[in-house]
Design a protein around this motif. Structure first.
Motif, PDB file in Angstrom:
ATOM      1  N   SER A 223       0.828  -1.208   0.000  1.00 44.11           N
ATOM      2  CA  SER A 223       0.000   0.000   0.000  1.00 44.11           C
ATOM      3  C   SER A 223       0.864   1.260   0.000  1.00 44.11           C
ATOM      4  O   SER A 223       0.522   2.258  -0.636  1.00 44.11           O
ATOM      5  CB  SER A 223      -0.916  -0.004   1.229  1.00 44.11           C
ATOM      6  N   HIS A 224       1.984   1.221   0.723  1.00 42.75           N
ATOM      7  CA  HIS A 224       2.896   2.376   0.717  1.00 42.75           C
ATOM      8  C   HIS A 224       3.526   2.559  -0.665  1.00 42.75           C
ATOM      9  O   HIS A 224       3.631   3.681  -1.173  1.00 42.75           O
ATOM     10  CB  HIS A 224       3.988   2.173   1.772  1.00 42.75           C
ATOM     11  N   TRP A 225       3.947   1.447  -1.275  1.00 45.87           N
ATOM     12  CA  TRP A 225       4.564   1.538  -2.607  1.00 45.87           C
ATOM     13  C   TRP A 225       3.576   2.093  -3.634  1.00 45.87           C
ATOM     14  O   TRP A 225       3.925   2.978  -4.430  1.00 45.87           O
ATOM     15  CB  TRP A 225       5.074   0.162  -3.030  1.00 45.87           C
TER      16      TRP A 225
ATOM     17  N   GLN B  83       1.075   4.023  -3.198  1.00 45.85           N
ATOM     18  CA  GLN B  83       0.719   5.420  -2.938  1.00 45.85           C
ATOM     19  C   GLN B  83       1.895   6.371  -3.153  1.00 45.85           C
ATOM     20  O   GLN B  83       1.725   7.476  -3.665  1.00 45.85           O
ATOM     21  CB  GLN B  83       0.189   5.558  -1.510  1.00 45.85           C
ATOM     22  N   ASN B  84       3.102   5.941  -2.756  1.00 46.23           N
ATOM     23  CA  ASN B  84       4.250   6.867  -2.765  1.00 46.23           C
ATOM     24  C   ASN B  84       5.306   6.526  -3.804  1.00 46.23           C
ATOM     25  O   ASN B  84       6.195   7.339  -4.066  1.00 46.23           O
ATOM     26  CB  ASN B  84       4.899   6.875  -1.378  1.00 46.23           C
ATOM     27  N   LYS B  85       5.264   5.312  -4.365  1.00 47.34           N
ATOM     28  CA  LYS B  85       6.243   4.872  -5.368  1.00 47.34           C
ATOM     29  C   LYS B  85       7.675   4.982  -4.844  1.00 47.34           C
ATOM     30  O   LYS B  85       8.604   5.364  -5.559  1.00 47.34           O
ATOM     31  CB  LYS B  85       6.098   5.676  -6.674  1.00 47.34           C
ATOM     32  N   ASN B  86       7.856   4.653  -3.547  1.00 49.76           N
ATOM     33  CA  ASN B  86       9.216   4.573  -3.000  1.00 49.76           C
ATOM     34  C   ASN B  86       9.250   3.454  -1.973  1.00 49.76           C
ATOM     35  O   ASN B  86       8.217   2.968  -1.511  1.00 49.76           O
ATOM     36  CB  ASN B  86       9.664   5.906  -2.389  1.00 49.76           C
TER      37      ASN B  86
ATOM     38  N   ALA C  62       9.796   3.385   3.521  1.00 46.02           N
ATOM     39  CA  ALA C  62       9.153   2.962   4.777  1.00 46.02           C
ATOM     40  C   ALA C  62       9.313   1.462   4.998  1.00 46.02           C
ATOM     41  O   ALA C  62       8.367   0.732   5.238  1.00 46.02           O
ATOM     42  CB  ALA C  62       7.679   3.343   4.748  1.00 46.02           C
TER      43      ALA C  62
END
Length: 366
Positions: A344-346, A348-351, A354
């Motif tokens: 989910s972090h990837w 949303q943020n493409k990095n 975290a």
């Protein structure tokens, strides 16, 4: 001197005995309707209120003392319970010092709660009830003086109606009547003033008592709730620590078995080709998501909740998808632990900033 003292005491005793006889005779005459009895309905109502007030106050005092005894018993039980926990709690377990501190703070809370109840409610209640015995005794004395007054009035009337007029006896009877009336009216006047005031004072006692108890209970339970919440958090983290250690052991055993099976399979077939030096590893994530970065090894899905206990750990909820990454330094990897970033972090943020470690046995490979 001793003989004079005895004479005085004997004379006073004889006088008291005569008064009791006279009062008893007057009461009999009043019951037979042969003598008038002074009635004061308003005062009798005040006496009835007084008796009810005394009964209510005594019951409140008794029940409040029982409440205090229960608080003391709960304090003792709470202390024994925390002492038991302290004895069982191993020194190396998570939060040992905090557990000991919570036990001390809990003990102090109970002590303060009990003492504040005594200072703010019981003492004022005892002071309130301390005035009743004196007033009760004066009410009884008023009743006796009223009988004396009725008796003197009856005696004076009888002498006046006598056929043989004896002016000396009439004067003496009138003097006794005046004295009896004065004594009765003095004590009667004081009680007529005090009883209504005392009756109204009960409201202040009830307000003070129940406001104090309610306020002190509210503060006690609020402070105790904070301590209990802290203790519950410590127990939760201790359990997570236990599960994590159990997971590491299980993962380590599983890895050993997997390696043994892999070696057996290699003995009967050619080993798979390693990727070229500049070739990105194949992403075996169970899907055709070609947009994932080449550093992702594979995906896993969390099958249990995991609460992070350190800053470098990943907090997981059952159902979370995690992109597994290689450790920058393979020597830093502990058996049974993986490095990864939540999908989910990837998305949303493409990095992959975290990232964190998590126990492998809490997840399932996709």
């Amino acid at each position: 001197m001793a003989e004079v003292g005895k004479g005085v005491n004997a004379g006073k005793l004889a006088s008291n005995v005569q008064k009791r006889i006279t009062r008893a005779q007057e009461k009999v005459l009043q019951k037979l309707g042969k003598a008038d009895e002074t009635k004061d309905t308003a005062f009798e109502e005040e006496v009835a209120k007084f008796n009810k007030q005394l009964a209510d106050g005594s019951k409140l005092q008794k029940d409040f003392k029982a409440y205090l005894a229960a608080v003391k018993t709960m304090h003792e039980c709470s202390k024994r319970l925390h002492d038991c926990l302290a004895e069982m709690y191993d020194p190396e377990w998570f939060g040992k010092e905090e557990v000991d501190s919570i036990a001390e703070d809990t003990d102090l809370l109970w002590q303060d709660f009990h003492q504040n109840l005594v200072d703010n409610a019981l003492i004022s209640m005892d002071t309130y009830l301390a005035q009743f015995p004196d007033i009760k005794a004066r009410i009884a004395k008023r009743e006796r003086k009223l009988v004396d007054f009725d008796s003197a009035r009856h005696h004076f009337t009888s002498i006046q109606k006598s056929k043989k007029k004896d002016e000396a006896k009439i004067a003496k009877a009138e003097e006794d009547l005046g004295r009896a009336q004065k004594v009765f009216e003095e004590i009667n006047y004081d009680l007529q003033e005090e009883l209504p005031t005392l009756w109204n004072s009960r409201v202040g006692l009830y307000v003070n008592t129940f406001q104090s108890v309610a306020g002190l209970e509210e503060k006690f339970h609020r402070d105790m709730g904070k301590l209990n919440l802290n203790l519950s958090d410590i127990m939760t983290k201790l359990d997570e620590q236990r599960l994590a250690k159990k997971g590491v052991m299980t993962a380590s055993t599983g890895k050993s078995e997997e390696a043994a099976n892999h070696n057996l399979s290699e003995s009967g077939s050619d080993a798979p080709k390693s990727p070229a030096k500049n070739e990105a590893p194949t992403v075996t994530n169970g899907s055709s998501d070609a947009e994932l970065p080449p550093s992702v090894l594979y995906k896993v899905k969390a099958i249990h909740d995991y609460g992070a206990t350190d800053s470098d750990e990943l907090d997981l909820k059952a159902g979370d998808i995690v992109l597994v990454l290689a450790f920058a330094n393979p020597d830093e990897q502990d058996d049974g632990w993986l490095m990864g970033v939540k999908e989910s972090h990837w998305l949303q943020n493409k990095n992959l900033l975290a990232k964190g470690v998590f126990p492998e046995n809490f997840t399932q490979k996709l």
